[in-house]
Design an enzyme around this catalytic site. Structure first.
Site, PDB file in Angstrom:
ATOM      1  N   HIS A  13      40.581  41.271  43.221  1.00 24.89           N
ATOM      2  CA  HIS A  13      40.264  42.354  42.509  1.00 24.89           C
ATOM      3  C   HIS A  13      39.809  43.412  43.421  1.00 24.89           C
ATOM      4  O   HIS A  13      38.665  43.525  44.102  1.00 24.89           O
ATOM      5  CB  HIS A  13      38.968  42.113  41.433  1.00 24.89           C
ATOM      6  N   ARG A  17      41.822  52.952  46.109  1.00 31.95           N
ATOM      7  CA  ARG A  17      41.814  54.662  45.901  1.00 31.95           C
ATOM      8  C   ARG A  17      43.376  55.093  46.482  1.00 31.95           C
ATOM      9  O   ARG A  17      44.146  54.353  46.130  1.00 31.95           O
ATOM     10  CB  ARG A  17      40.952  55.330  46.744  1.00 31.95           C
ATOM     11  N   HIS A 135      37.639  44.001  32.120  1.00 27.73           N
ATOM     12  CA  HIS A 135      36.258  44.479  32.395  1.00 27.73           C
ATOM     13  C   HIS A 135      35.444  44.399  31.111  1.00 27.73           C
ATOM     14  O   HIS A 135      35.748  44.967  30.288  1.00 27.73           O
ATOM     15  CB  HIS A 135      36.575  46.034  32.787  1.00 27.73           C
ATOM     16  N   ASP A 247      35.949  43.468  44.033  1.00 29.81           N
ATOM     17  CA  ASP A 247      35.744  44.509  43.511  1.00 29.81           C
ATOM     18  C   ASP A 247      35.271  45.661  44.530  1.00 29.81           C
ATOM     19  O   ASP A 247      34.402  46.628  43.929  1.00 29.81           O
ATOM     20  CB  ASP A 247      34.700  44.535  42.100  1.00 29.81           C
ATOM     21  N   HIS A 251      33.341  54.700  47.505  1.00 29.31           N
ATOM     22  CA  HIS A 251      32.867  55.992  47.134  1.00 29.31           C
ATOM     23  C   HIS A 251      32.207  56.708  48.344  1.00 29.31           C
ATOM     24  O   HIS A 251      31.453  55.977  48.962  1.00 29.31           O
ATOM     25  CB  HIS A 251      31.978  56.049  46.071  1.00 29.31           C
ATOM     26  N   ALA A 263      29.178  54.442  40.615  1.00 33.12           N
ATOM     27  CA  ALA A 263      28.989  53.003  40.458  1.00 33.12           C
ATOM     28  C   ALA A 263      30.158  52.357  41.497  1.00 33.12           C
ATOM     29  O   ALA A 263      31.290  52.738  41.364  1.00 33.12           O
ATOM     30  CB  ALA A 263      29.145  52.382  39.208  1.00 33.12           C
TER      31      ALA A 263
END
Length: 344
Positions: A13, A17, A135, A247, A251, A263
């Site tokens: 997972h 980007r 999700h 995950d 950012h 998040a």
């Protein structure tokens, strides 16, 4: 000095980007992992086979020279999905469809509004042996954010599994004892990915002593009893149903440290070391290899990687930040110590 050699892991997972951000982050994963399941929540999302193949080409072009890393591509499930799209995806080597309930997380605006209208699509996924990645949070504004995963299990996950009992489901980035229990009690067609942050941190790490924006992710960190339940699940008798999925969600620092911060936690830089810490603390280092390198591959029906990596019991300091396009990126445990190091 203590060392631990394991089959090269896979990240089941991962968010990479696109554009300059992709170029900045993919080398971190490529040096640790053999493969990664790539999340499709770009802007605009990866909804067609053509989108996925084009994105895969961009990932391959961004890899360091000589890298053997393989991206495993997924499609973003929308209300417009059809059984025909599932067949087309399977033929093109797409490994899974990803469910984002509309509005649940970053770039989920195109997500599914009513999953039960897509039952024929899910039935085709089961038929084609293509995975359904979930999700698992409801987006009902009346449900407390800390309860959204547990509510999803009752409202959506259990009814869907009852209607399509042979669907292969990955309950992604589980965060609660309820989710762990669902996976443990379900058939062998249900598994879960677990992140380093949900195994290492609880909601005190987000909120005590000031808001810690770099610990904000979705699903949000939960109370300590849930963290302990996840550690018990990944090290317990049915640990084969759980696997590594970071995950890792980069950012820019400026997007995290503001009045409405994004998040996601960026863990790809030291992912394997962070998981090693979890398993060491649990007295279960002997189970790290299965979690990181075997369980995910088995569930996805792909062979294990043929090479290995070696972890050394040696402390390293995580950088405070790393370059990220025009800005900077703050990794998980920035400025702190991790007691393990992957040998490169």
């Amino acid at each position: 000095m203590q060392t631990l050699t394991i089959i090269r892991p896979d990240d089941m997972h991962l968010h990479l980007r696109d554009g300059d951000a992709l170029k900045a982050v993919v080398p971190y994963t490529a040096r640790q992992m053999g493969r990664a399941v790539i999340m499709p929540n770009l802007k605009p999302p990866v909804v067609s086979v053509a989108d996925a193949l084009a994105y895969k080409a961009r990932i391959m072009a961004a890899l360091p020279e000589g890298s053997a890393f393989e991206p495993l591509m997924t499609l973003y499930l929308t209300d417009q999905a059809t059984p025909e799209l599932v067949r087309e995806a399977k033929a093109a080597g797409i490994v899974a469809f990803k469910l984002y309930p509309a509005g649940a997380t970053t770039n989920s605006d195109s997500g599914v509004t009513d999953l039960f209208k897509l039952i024929p699509v899910l039935e085709e996924m089961a038929k084609q042996d293509i995975l359904f990645l979930v999700h698992g949070e409801v987006t009902d504004p009346e449900i407390d954010i800390f309860d959204r995963e547990a509510a999803f299990i009752e409202r959506v996950m259990k009814p869907v599994l009852a209607q399509v009992p042979n669907l292969k489901v990955v309950f992604e980035h589980i965060t609660t004892a309820e989710a762990a229990r669902l996976v443990l009690e379900a058939g062998d067609n249900v598994a879960a990915s677990v992140t380093p942050q949900h195994l290492l941190l609880n909601r005190n790490d987000l909120l005590v002593g000031g808001v810690r924006p770099h610990h904000f992710c979705l699903p949000v960190l939960k109370r300590e009893t849930h963290r302990q339940a996840l550690v018990a699940a990944v090290t317990g008798e049915k640990a084969h149903k759980f696997f590594l999925g970071t995950d890792s969600a980069p950012h820019a620092k400026s997007a995290k440290e503001n009045a409405c911060g994004c998040a996601g936690m960026f863990s790809a830089m030291t992912a394997v070391e962070l998981y090693a810490e979890v398993f060491e603390k649990a007295g279960a280092l002997d189970k790290l290899e299965a979690f990181a390198s075997k369980n995910g591959a088995r569930f996805y029906g792909i062979p294990e990687n043929t090479d290995t990596i070696t972890l050394v019991k040696q402390s390293q300091t995580v950088p405070a930040s790393v370059p990220y396009g025009d800005g900077e990126l703050v990794p998980m445990r920035a400025g702190g110590e991790i007691g393990w190091m992957v040998q490169y």
